[in-house]
Design a protein around this motif. Sequence first.
Motif, short mmCIF file in Angstrom:
data_model
loop_
_atom_site.label_atom_id
_atom_site.label_comp_id
_atom_site.label_asym_id
_atom_site.label_seq_id
_atom_site.Cartn_x
_atom_site.Cartn_y
_atom_site.Cartn_z
N THR A 136 0.85 -1.19 0.00
CA THR A 136 0.00 0.00 0.00
C THR A 136 0.88 1.24 0.00
O THR A 136 2.08 1.19 0.32
N LEU A 137 0.26 2.37 -0.35
CA LEU A 137 1.01 3.63 -0.40
C LEU A 137 1.55 4.01 0.97
O LEU A 137 2.69 4.48 1.10
N SER A 138 0.76 3.80 2.01
CA SER A 138 1.23 4.18 3.35
C SER A 138 2.43 3.33 3.77
O SER A 138 3.38 3.84 4.37
N GLU A 139 2.39 2.02 3.43
CA GLU A 139 3.54 1.18 3.75
C GLU A 139 4.78 1.60 2.95
O GLU A 139 5.89 1.61 3.47
N PHE A 140 4.55 1.96 1.72
CA PHE A 140 5.65 2.42 0.87
C PHE A 140 6.27 3.70 1.42
O PHE A 140 7.48 3.82 1.56
N LEU A 141 5.41 4.69 1.75
CA LEU A 141 5.93 5.96 2.27
C LEU A 141 6.62 5.78 3.61
O LEU A 141 7.61 6.47 3.91
N SER A 142 6.12 4.88 4.44
CA SER A 142 6.75 4.66 5.75
C SER A 142 8.14 4.08 5.60
O SER A 142 8.95 4.18 6.53
N LEU A 143 8.44 3.49 4.45
CA LEU A 143 9.78 2.96 4.22
C LEU A 143 10.66 3.95 3.48
O LEU A 143 11.80 4.22 3.88
N VAL A 144 10.14 4.54 2.41
CA VAL A 144 10.95 5.38 1.52
C VAL A 144 11.25 6.74 2.14
O VAL A 144 12.39 7.21 2.12
N VAL A 145 10.23 7.40 2.69
CA VAL A 145 10.42 8.78 3.18
C VAL A 145 11.42 8.85 4.33
O VAL A 145 12.32 9.68 4.32
N PRO A 146 11.30 8.01 5.37
CA PRO A 146 12.29 8.11 6.46
C PRO A 146 13.73 7.91 6.00
O PRO A 146 14.65 8.55 6.52
N ILE A 147 13.93 7.03 5.01
CA ILE A 147 15.29 6.80 4.51
C ILE A 147 15.88 8.10 3.98
O ILE A 147 17.00 8.48 4.31
N GLY A 148 15.12 8.79 3.12
CA GLY A 148 15.64 10.02 2.52
C GLY A 148 15.77 11.15 3.51
O GLY A 148 16.78 11.86 3.55
N VAL A 149 14.74 11.35 4.35
CA VAL A 149 14.76 12.47 5.30
C VAL A 149 15.89 12.30 6.31
O VAL A 149 16.60 13.26 6.63
N LEU A 150 16.05 11.10 6.83
CA LEU A 150 17.10 10.87 7.82
C LEU A 150 18.49 11.08 7.23
O LEU A 150 19.35 11.74 7.83
N ALA A 151 18.73 10.51 6.04
CA ALA A 151 20.05 10.67 5.43
C ALA A 151 20.36 12.13 5.12
O ALA A 151 21.45 12.62 5.42
#
Length: 380
Positions: A136-151
């Motif tokens: 789902t989109l929410s599962e996808f965003l919960s994985l992709v967004v934190p990776i980019g924002v944290l880095a």
Amino acid sequence: MSRLPTLPALRRRVDRWAGSPHALDVIAALSAFALMVLDVPGLARADNSLTGVTATLVLAAGAATLTLRRRLPWIPYLVALALMGWLHELTMIQFALYSLGRFRGRRVAVLATLLYVGVAYALFQTPGWPARHGETLSEFLSLVVPIGVLAAGVGIAAYRQDLVRALERQRAEAAARQAVQEERISVGRDVHDLVGRELTVLAVRAEVLAVRARGEAHVKDFQELADTARRAHHMLNETIVRRADQATATPGLDGLPVLAEESERMGSPVALTVAEEAKALSPLRQAAVHRVVQECLTNAAKHAPGLPVAVTISVAGPDLRVEVRNPLPATPPDRAPVSTGTGLFSMGERVTSMGGGLSAGPDGDTYAVTALLPTGFGTY
């Protein structure tokens, strides 16, 4: 025939290389490659065009672009986006976003993160995206967004720390130069007082001898000796005054916009207001104002990163008022890595030595530093 380097010389070369920026870039590339190699079996199965060997070579070539992350950080970033779209590899993008934040600052890192999320979302909508990245989109965003924002966030923080350390080094170098200049001025004044007195005595003594020798053959020689002593005294005065003027030619009010730009690059916007009357201050007072503002902006970047700073310089009667304010952070950052705790003390010493006073501390929901100095308009 050239001789091979001895073991101690070779060790020194290795130590110098290990501490160089290029070595850190190579380590970053090797670290990214080592993490991506763990995914090689899955990549070979997911993409029929790749085998374990070819997948390893592709990932090695992609990781090698991280050696360009200081000069050309966009290259590993674009390569990371390509690997994400082709092999669904997210490790490389973390190193690339960190590098953009680390070496290009907040604005570039934010833009790159938004672009990364947009590209990842477009890939998510593409048939064939692996289910392990979220159904789902929410599962996808919960994985992709934190990776980019944290880095990107870690990179931006490192970039800001570099700028803070650069300001600290500039302040320390400026203080050292000023101490040397003040010592030279002190020595020059001593020379002026001691040698100047002897030249004056010589000139007076020669004039007395010229009067006593009036009508004799050596009267002209005594007069020339007196003239020479007076010229030497005049040249000594001119030299001391000129050296003192050069020594006080440190940045003044015209250097404040540069400090504001440096602070903004660290993420803290600066609202700078300078009264027109203040531009008539002596170079010595302008240098003091410059140092106070520089120290305040450095402290704001360390203790209230990312918050706006207001710098106001005004003239009220015989007093010059320098006020620097910034909002208090919700959670105080760790000051240990770059703070020495002597900034306020050195500012107070500088202001007090010029007959002024300094106060600093919380004022409501802001932190305010206020310095009052005599303008000196009526004293020269």
